[in-house]
Motif scaffolding. Structure first.
Motif, mmCIF file in Angstrom:
data_model
loop_
_atom_site.group_PDB
_atom_site.id
_atom_site.type_symbol
_atom_site.label_atom_id
_atom_site.label_comp_id
_atom_site.label_asym_id
_atom_site.label_seq_id
_atom_site.Cartn_x
_atom_site.Cartn_y
_atom_site.Cartn_z
ATOM 1 N N PRO A 166 0.777 -1.152 -0.012
ATOM 2 C CA PRO A 166 -0.073 -0.027 0.063
ATOM 3 C C PRO A 166 0.820 1.362 -0.009
ATOM 4 N N THR A 167 0.547 2.100 -0.923
ATOM 5 C CA THR A 167 1.604 3.165 -1.310
ATOM 6 C C THR A 167 1.566 4.381 0.180
ATOM 7 N N HIS A 168 2.693 4.928 0.082
ATOM 8 C CA HIS A 168 2.842 5.872 1.102
ATOM 9 C C HIS A 168 2.331 5.620 2.744
ATOM 10 N N THR A 169 2.883 4.345 3.019
ATOM 11 C CA THR A 169 2.606 3.832 4.234
ATOM 12 C C THR A 169 3.844 3.543 4.989
ATOM 13 N N LEU A 170 3.665 4.104 6.237
ATOM 14 C CA LEU A 170 4.758 3.849 7.386
ATOM 15 C C LEU A 170 4.598 2.627 8.039
ATOM 16 N N TRP A 171 5.385 1.492 8.424
ATOM 17 C CA TRP A 171 4.854 0.317 8.873
ATOM 18 C C TRP A 171 6.116 -0.109 9.659
ATOM 19 N N GLY A 172 6.053 -0.917 10.445
ATOM 20 C CA GLY A 172 6.999 -1.765 11.298
ATOM 21 C C GLY A 172 6.775 -1.646 12.805
ATOM 22 N N SER A 173 7.708 -1.033 13.645
ATOM 23 C CA SER A 173 7.552 -0.816 14.969
ATOM 24 C C SER A 173 8.170 0.344 15.507
ATOM 25 N N PHE B 253 9.315 9.370 25.119
ATOM 26 C CA PHE B 253 8.594 8.199 25.257
ATOM 27 C C PHE B 253 9.328 6.964 25.033
ATOM 28 N N THR B 254 9.768 5.935 25.685
ATOM 29 C CA THR B 254 10.720 4.867 25.341
ATOM 30 C C THR B 254 9.924 3.672 25.944
ATOM 31 N N GLY B 255 10.281 2.405 25.221
ATOM 32 C CA GLY B 255 9.480 1.123 25.587
ATOM 33 C C GLY B 255 8.224 1.190 25.305
ATOM 34 N N LEU B 256 7.921 1.746 24.095
ATOM 35 C CA LEU B 256 6.604 1.978 23.595
ATOM 36 C C LEU B 256 6.184 0.569 23.256
ATOM 37 N N GLY B 257 6.867 -0.201 22.259
ATOM 38 C CA GLY B 257 6.475 -1.660 21.955
ATOM 39 C C GLY B 257 5.364 -1.453 20.877
ATOM 40 N N LEU B 258 5.131 -0.519 20.208
ATOM 41 C CA LEU B 258 3.954 -0.471 19.205
ATOM 42 C C LEU B 258 4.562 -0.865 17.875
ATOM 43 N N SER B 259 3.332 -1.414 16.993
ATOM 44 C CA SER B 259 3.690 -2.074 15.870
ATOM 45 C C SER B 259 2.627 -2.332 14.868
ATOM 46 N N SER B 260 2.834 -2.253 13.451
ATOM 47 C CA SER B 260 1.631 -2.593 12.567
ATOM 48 C C SER B 260 2.468 -3.072 11.328
ATOM 49 N N ALA B 261 1.735 -4.087 10.727
ATOM 50 C CA ALA B 261 2.051 -4.776 9.648
ATOM 51 C C ALA B 261 1.785 -3.976 8.351
ATOM 52 N N GLN B 262 2.713 -4.264 7.179
ATOM 53 C CA GLN B 262 2.554 -3.584 6.056
ATOM 54 C C GLN B 262 1.125 -3.529 5.304
ATOM 55 N N ALA B 263 0.518 -4.842 5.620
ATOM 56 C CA ALA B 263 -0.758 -5.107 4.966
ATOM 57 C C ALA B 263 -1.811 -4.239 5.539
ATOM 58 N N GLU B 264 -1.545 -3.625 6.645
ATOM 59 C CA GLU B 264 -2.489 -2.837 7.412
ATOM 60 C C GLU B 264 -2.611 -1.519 6.750
ATOM 61 N N GLY B 265 -1.633 -0.974 6.024
ATOM 62 C CA GLY B 265 -1.625 0.330 5.136
ATOM 63 C C GLY B 265 -1.544 1.401 6.146
ATOM 64 N N ARG B 266 -2.530 2.531 5.800
ATOM 65 C CA ARG B 266 -2.550 3.469 6.400
ATOM 66 C C ARG B 266 -3.317 3.434 7.506
ATOM 67 N N ASP B 267 -4.031 2.325 7.790
ATOM 68 C CA ASP B 267 -4.768 2.036 9.077
ATOM 69 C C ASP B 267 -3.888 1.526 10.302
ATOM 70 N N GLY B 268 -2.691 1.134 10.020
ATOM 71 C CA GLY B 268 -1.861 0.672 11.027
ATOM 72 C C GLY B 268 -1.453 1.750 12.087
ATOM 73 N N GLN B 269 -1.460 1.171 13.285
ATOM 74 C CA GLN B 269 -0.828 1.948 14.298
ATOM 75 C C GLN B 269 0.170 2.908 13.986
ATOM 76 N N VAL B 270 1.118 2.429 13.515
ATOM 77 C CA VAL B 270 2.594 3.100 13.488
ATOM 78 C C VAL B 270 2.290 4.371 12.499
ATOM 79 N N HIS B 271 1.737 4.020 11.336
ATOM 80 C CA HIS B 271 1.388 5.206 10.431
ATOM 81 C C HIS B 271 0.514 6.078 11.006
ATOM 82 N N LYS B 272 -0.471 5.998 11.674
ATOM 83 C CA LYS B 272 -1.414 6.734 12.381
ATOM 84 C C LYS B 272 -0.721 7.837 13.246
ATOM 85 N N ILE B 273 0.187 6.949 14.080
ATOM 86 C CA ILE B 273 0.715 7.909 15.025
ATOM 87 C C ILE B 273 1.838 8.942 14.458
ATOM 88 N N VAL B 274 2.721 8.285 13.565
ATOM 89 C CA VAL B 274 3.493 9.423 13.068
ATOM 90 C C VAL B 274 2.950 10.128 12.098
#
Length: 206
Positions: free
Chosen positions: A81-88, A116-137
């Motif tokens: 999914p284009t223009h998506t940030l994912w990972g952790s 803020f450290t020790g957040l441990g947040l993640s999302s998969a590439q397949a989640e696209g822009r609905d992923g938590q990482v993309h939404k936060i950043v």
């Protein structure tokens, strides 16, 4: 992994929610919408890059507000999914004046206000822009900290249901699970604290 918060004495009496709201308003909106991206102006950068790294650093175009996001980050650009940030995302440092970059060993926030450290947040590439990482950043880049607020609230309540983003930094520090000197107790540690390289520019689209 457990959340750890460091803060400047200036914000001791502020709640996490109010600080994030104020910081987001000061940062403003980079306007990373289709047709509005200006390379080297309203784009941040990855370390080491060009589209992946352990850091993403970005600064405001209307103020000196800056953020450095740490983790295992990937940006799809034109790959679906284009223009998506994912990972952790493991850490987020907020403050003013962004320094460094991929060519100088990493990004730093010169005047760190809250981290803020020790957040441990993640999302998969397949989640696209609905992923938590993309939404936060992307939210932070758009002057909207609501996704980060929700994530931090959940992490605090997981430690102690009486804690929340409406707690002040000093309240978190004296909640029996942290110390201002940075000594870690229990699961939450709240401690007292206290260049932009655009060689790898990118555009995080909405």
């Amino acid at each position: 992994m457990s959340i750890s918060i460091s803060y400047s004495a200036e914000y001791a009496g502020s709640s996490v929610a109010s600080y994030l709201s104020d910081w987001s308003a000061y940062f403003g909106d980079l306007d990373h919408r289709a047709g509005s991206v200006k390379e080297g102006v309203n784009t941040g950068g990855f370390n080491p890059g060009p589209f992946d790294g352990t850091q993403y650093g970005v600064s405001s175009t209307v103020s000196d507000a800056s953020a450095v996001i740490g983790g295992n980050l990937h940006y799809t650009l034109f790959t679906p999914p284009t223009h998506t940030l994912w990972g952790s995302v493991d850490s987020i440092n907020l403050g003013t004046v962004l320094n460094g970059g991929a060519s100088s060993g990493g990004y730093t926030v010169t005047n760190q206000e809250v981290s803020f450290t020790g957040l441990g947040l993640s999302s998969a590439q397949a989640e696209g822009r609905d992923g938590q990482v993309h939404k936060i950043v992307y939210g932070l880049m758009s002057g909207d900290s609501s996704a980060l607020v929700s994530a931090i609230d959940a992490l605090l309540k997981a430690v102690d249901p009486s804690l929340s983003v409406n707690s002040t930094f000093d309240q978190l520090a004296s909640a029996g699970v942290a110390h201002l000197d940075g000594a870690s107790v229990a699961a939450t540690d709240v401690s007292l604290v206290g260049v932009q390289d655009t060689s790898h520019d990118l555009a995080l689209a909405a």
